[in-house]
Design a protein around this motif. Structure first.
Motif, mmCIF file in Angstrom:
data_model
loop_
_atom_site.group_PDB
_atom_site.id
_atom_site.type_symbol
_atom_site.label_atom_id
_atom_site.label_comp_id
_atom_site.label_asym_id
_atom_site.label_seq_id
_atom_site.Cartn_x
_atom_site.Cartn_y
_atom_site.Cartn_z
ATOM 1 N N PHE B 106 -5.212 4.503 -9.478
ATOM 2 C CA PHE B 106 -5.150 4.549 -8.008
ATOM 3 C C PHE B 106 -3.714 4.887 -7.590
ATOM 4 O O PHE B 106 -3.005 4.066 -7.017
ATOM 5 C CB PHE B 106 -5.587 3.188 -7.447
ATOM 6 C CG PHE B 106 -5.936 3.218 -5.972
ATOM 7 C CD1 PHE B 106 -7.191 3.612 -5.546
ATOM 8 C CD2 PHE B 106 -5.005 2.833 -5.018
ATOM 9 C CE1 PHE B 106 -7.515 3.630 -4.190
ATOM 10 C CE2 PHE B 106 -5.326 2.846 -3.668
ATOM 11 C CZ PHE B 106 -6.570 3.251 -3.258
ATOM 12 N N THR B 217 -14.272 -5.417 -0.930
ATOM 13 C CA THR B 217 -15.277 -4.706 -1.725
ATOM 14 C C THR B 217 -16.406 -4.104 -0.880
ATOM 15 O O THR B 217 -16.728 -2.919 -1.052
ATOM 16 C CB THR B 217 -15.827 -5.647 -2.819
ATOM 17 O OG1 THR B 217 -14.719 -6.018 -3.657
ATOM 18 C CG2 THR B 217 -16.914 -4.990 -3.647
ATOM 19 N N PRO B 218 -17.022 -4.857 0.057
ATOM 20 C CA PRO B 218 -18.111 -4.239 0.837
ATOM 21 C C PRO B 218 -17.638 -3.044 1.663
ATOM 22 O O PRO B 218 -18.360 -2.056 1.810
ATOM 23 C CB PRO B 218 -18.589 -5.381 1.752
ATOM 24 C CG PRO B 218 -18.140 -6.634 1.067
ATOM 25 C CD PRO B 218 -16.846 -6.280 0.391
ATOM 26 N N GLU B 221 -17.066 -0.009 -0.804
ATOM 27 C CA GLU B 221 -18.307 0.568 -1.327
ATOM 28 C C GLU B 221 -19.080 1.290 -0.227
ATOM 29 O O GLU B 221 -19.661 2.350 -0.461
ATOM 30 C CB GLU B 221 -19.116 -0.523 -2.031
ATOM 31 C CG GLU B 221 -18.308 -1.046 -3.230
ATOM 32 C CD GLU B 221 -19.040 -2.014 -4.142
ATOM 33 O OE1 GLU B 221 -20.132 -2.468 -3.773
ATOM 34 O OE2 GLU B 221 -18.492 -2.292 -5.227
ATOM 35 N N PRO B 234 -18.131 12.445 -6.325
ATOM 36 C CA PRO B 234 -17.691 11.064 -6.590
ATOM 37 C C PRO B 234 -16.361 10.991 -7.337
ATOM 38 O O PRO B 234 -15.560 10.089 -7.107
ATOM 39 C CB PRO B 234 -18.833 10.486 -7.435
ATOM 40 C CG PRO B 234 -20.039 11.288 -7.048
ATOM 41 C CD PRO B 234 -19.522 12.670 -6.728
ATOM 42 N N ARG B 235 -16.099 11.960 -8.211
ATOM 43 C CA ARG B 235 -14.857 11.918 -8.996
ATOM 44 C C ARG B 235 -13.620 12.157 -8.136
ATOM 45 O O ARG B 235 -12.501 11.906 -8.579
ATOM 46 C CB ARG B 235 -14.884 12.989 -10.096
ATOM 47 C CG ARG B 235 -15.984 12.814 -11.077
ATOM 48 C CD ARG B 235 -15.578 11.869 -12.193
ATOM 49 N NE ARG B 235 -16.764 11.287 -12.796
ATOM 50 C CZ ARG B 235 -16.741 10.341 -13.731
ATOM 51 N NH1 ARG B 235 -15.604 9.866 -14.149
ATOM 52 N NH2 ARG B 235 -17.840 9.870 -14.228
ATOM 53 N N SER B 236 -13.815 12.723 -6.943
ATOM 54 C CA SER B 236 -12.659 12.993 -6.088
ATOM 55 C C SER B 236 -12.266 11.764 -5.272
ATOM 56 O O SER B 236 -11.267 11.770 -4.583
ATOM 57 C CB SER B 236 -12.974 14.157 -5.129
ATOM 58 O OG SER B 236 -13.920 13.752 -4.138
ATOM 59 N N ILE B 237 -13.082 10.702 -5.370
ATOM 60 C CA ILE B 237 -12.848 9.495 -4.572
ATOM 61 C C ILE B 237 -12.315 8.395 -5.484
ATOM 62 O O ILE B 237 -12.994 7.989 -6.428
ATOM 63 C CB ILE B 237 -14.162 9.025 -3.902
ATOM 64 C CG1 ILE B 237 -14.754 10.148 -3.052
ATOM 65 C CG2 ILE B 237 -13.923 7.772 -3.080
ATOM 66 C CD1 ILE B 237 -16.166 9.860 -2.560
ATOM 67 N N LYS B 238 -11.120 7.929 -5.198
ATOM 68 C CA LYS B 238 -10.573 6.806 -5.965
ATOM 69 C C LYS B 238 -10.602 5.561 -5.098
ATOM 70 O O LYS B 238 -10.236 5.611 -3.921
ATOM 71 C CB LYS B 238 -9.157 7.118 -6.447
ATOM 72 C CG LYS B 238 -9.168 8.262 -7.446
ATOM 73 C CD LYS B 238 -7.881 8.432 -8.186
ATOM 74 C CE LYS B 238 -8.084 9.438 -9.322
ATOM 75 N NZ LYS B 238 -6.845 9.689 -10.064
ATOM 76 N N THR B 239 -11.051 4.467 -5.685
ATOM 77 C CA THR B 239 -11.226 3.253 -4.895
ATOM 78 C C THR B 239 -10.503 2.087 -5.536
ATOM 79 O O THR B 239 -10.311 2.053 -6.768
ATOM 80 C CB THR B 239 -12.724 2.894 -4.779
ATOM 81 O OG1 THR B 239 -13.297 2.860 -6.074
ATOM 82 C CG2 THR B 239 -13.471 3.898 -3.915
ATOM 83 N N GLU B 240 -10.096 1.144 -4.695
ATOM 84 C CA GLU B 240 -9.550 -0.117 -5.202
ATOM 85 C C GLU B 240 -10.126 -1.247 -4.351
ATOM 86 O O GLU B 240 -9.968 -1.272 -3.145
ATOM 87 C CB GLU B 240 -8.023 -0.121 -5.126
ATOM 88 C CG GLU B 240 -7.422 -1.385 -5.707
ATOM 89 C CD GLU B 240 -5.944 -1.237 -6.036
ATOM 90 O OE1 GLU B 240 -5.627 -0.588 -7.055
ATOM 91 O OE2 GLU B 240 -5.122 -1.754 -5.279
ATOM 92 N N ARG B 241 -10.820 -2.173 -5.029
ATOM 93 C CA ARG B 241 -11.517 -3.273 -4.340
ATOM 94 C C ARG B 241 -10.672 -4.530 -4.363
ATOM 95 O O ARG B 241 -10.196 -4.927 -5.427
ATOM 96 C CB ARG B 241 -12.853 -3.551 -5.050
ATOM 97 C CG ARG B 241 -13.863 -2.418 -4.950
ATOM 98 C CD ARG B 241 -14.934 -2.591 -6.008
ATOM 99 N NE ARG B 241 -15.982 -1.563 -5.953
ATOM 100 C CZ ARG B 241 -15.864 -0.360 -6.466
ATOM 101 N NH1 ARG B 241 -14.741 0.025 -7.063
ATOM 102 N NH2 ARG B 241 -16.855 0.508 -6.381
ATOM 103 N N PHE B 242 -10.565 -5.168 -3.209
ATOM 104 C CA PHE B 242 -9.804 -6.415 -3.122
ATOM 105 C C PHE B 242 -10.710 -7.636 -3.214
ATOM 106 O O PHE B 242 -10.253 -8.755 -3.034
ATOM 107 C CB PHE B 242 -9.029 -6.469 -1.794
ATOM 108 C CG PHE B 242 -7.742 -5.698 -1.797
ATOM 109 C CD1 PHE B 242 -7.342 -4.947 -2.878
ATOM 110 C CD2 PHE B 242 -6.906 -5.736 -0.682
ATOM 111 C CE1 PHE B 242 -6.150 -4.245 -2.873
ATOM 112 C CE2 PHE B 242 -5.703 -5.044 -0.663
ATOM 113 C CZ PHE B 242 -5.321 -4.285 -1.760
ATOM 114 N N GLY B 243 -12.028 -7.449 -3.402
ATOM 115 C CA GLY B 243 -12.930 -8.588 -3.455
ATOM 116 C C GLY B 243 -13.440 -8.967 -2.083
ATOM 117 O O GLY B 243 -13.332 -8.197 -1.129
ATOM 118 N N ALA B 244 -13.989 -10.179 -1.978
ATOM 119 C CA ALA B 244 -14.645 -10.576 -0.736
ATOM 120 C C ALA B 244 -13.664 -11.009 0.339
ATOM 121 O O ALA B 244 -13.934 -10.900 1.524
ATOM 122 C CB ALA B 244 -15.623 -11.716 -1.019
#
Lengths: 91, 249
Positions: B106, B217-218, B221, B234-244
């Protein structure tokens, strides 16, 4: 309905520090092949659950377990049964 | 940037605290021997209690690689184990144990000409801010758009700096949406991120923007699924989830 567990889901970015303890290099950009479905994903894209005892890593395509990592009492337990191959830069 | 071997824990000293919102502060740290970082990376922070109990959390780096100090922007979570100490108890001159930089997925290096689309929910804006600050520092003119979702106007992190960056005329446009408030005179969106909003904000998929989405996260996503539904690779999208609980979106 989304469960609390799903909402607490993290991704491979969250275990960059943990993986640097185990591997010699940065691992979130490493490519991992799922032993179950064959999907190839960067570690940054995998699903990570940290609320179990230890860390559970799942394939973002088929949700099978890729890795389980437990750290405690000065030791690591690393189960990589679900990863067929990890490819990463040596730099 | 990447070096072999485990990352070492090291101490930084808190040099300045900037309160960004009632619940969010930026900690500007002097870290001797800091090896430098890339925009989008994070650090692990470790607190050790008197009895030896340790708690570790990850925090995104808010400062650009070229900024003089390492800055972390931290949201105080009332039931948190670490953030109430960082935002509220830590004082200028105190030491903070951390290791980093961490991450290579990321990250935005600023070395490509493709447009940059960054979408943040709450404190998920922090690593995106490092990218936008880096973009400004290197005088990049690649087209860039930020879509930033906050609960209320008072919860908008970096509000003044974002309006300055968005007014610089260098190709950055900043879009805000508020999910829990419709203030009088507000010209931004006032709803959760949806397809209509993304069709107005995002470039068409054939422009192949680099996409970074960060937040709870919600939120992450939902936003990434909407873009995929619009035909984004989808490969062009980078994501980082911080959780709930990691954000205010």
């Amino acid at each position: 309905m989304k469960t609390q567990i799903e909402e607490a889901r993290l991704d491979g970015n969250a275990i960059g520090g943990l993986l640097r303890e185990i591997f010699a290099v940065e691992m979130t950009a490493a490519m991992g092949t799922c032993a179950s479905c064959g999907a190839v994903n960067e570690v940054g894209r995998v699903q990570v659950y940290v609320h179990a005892p230890g860390t559970v890593v799942r394939c973002p395509d088929c949700e099978q377990v890729l890795m389980r990592i437990v750290r405690g009492r000065g030791r690591y337990w690393v189960d990589m049964t679900g990863v067929r191959c990890l490819e990463f830069s040596d730099a | 940037m990447t070096s072999h071997g485990p990352l070492k824990w090291q101490f930084g000293t808190l040099a300045e605290v900037v309160q960004e919102t009632p619940r969010v502060s930026s900690l500007h740290l002097d870290v001797p021997d800091w090896q430098g970082h890339l925009a989008g990376q994070h650090v692990d922070v470790r607190l050790t209690a008197d009895d030896g109990y340790q708690a570790e959390r990850s925090y995104s780096i808010a400062s650009a690689p070229d900024d003089p100090r390492l800055a972390l922007t931290v949201e105080r979570l009332d039931d948190g184990e670490v953030s109430p100490y960082l935002v509220g108890e830590l004082r200028v001159g105190d030491r903070l144990e951390l290791r980093g930089p961490i991450g290579g997925f990321f990250v935005w290096r600023g070395d490509v000409d493709t447009p940059l689309l960054v979408i943040g929910g709450g404190s998920g804006v922090v690593p995106l801010m490092a990218m936008l600050r880096h973009r400004a520092n290197i005088k990049s003119t690649v087209p860039a758009r930020l879509l930033f979702s906050s609960r209320t106007q008072a919860d908008i992190i970096y509000r003044d700096e974002l309006s300055r960056l968005g007014a610089a005329g260098d190709g950055l446009t900043v879009f805000h949406t508020l999910t829990r408030e419709r203030p009088a005179g507000w010209t931004g969106y006032t709803r959760r991120v949806d397809e209509t909003m993304l069709k107005e904000v995002a470039w068409p998929k054939q422009d192949s923007p680099a996409v970074f989405i960060c937040g709870p996260t919600p939120f992450v996503e939902a936003a990434s699924q909407l873009l995929v539904g619009m035909g984004y690779e989808p490969r062009s999208i980078k994501t980082e989830r911080f959780g709930a609980t990691g954000g205010t979106a």
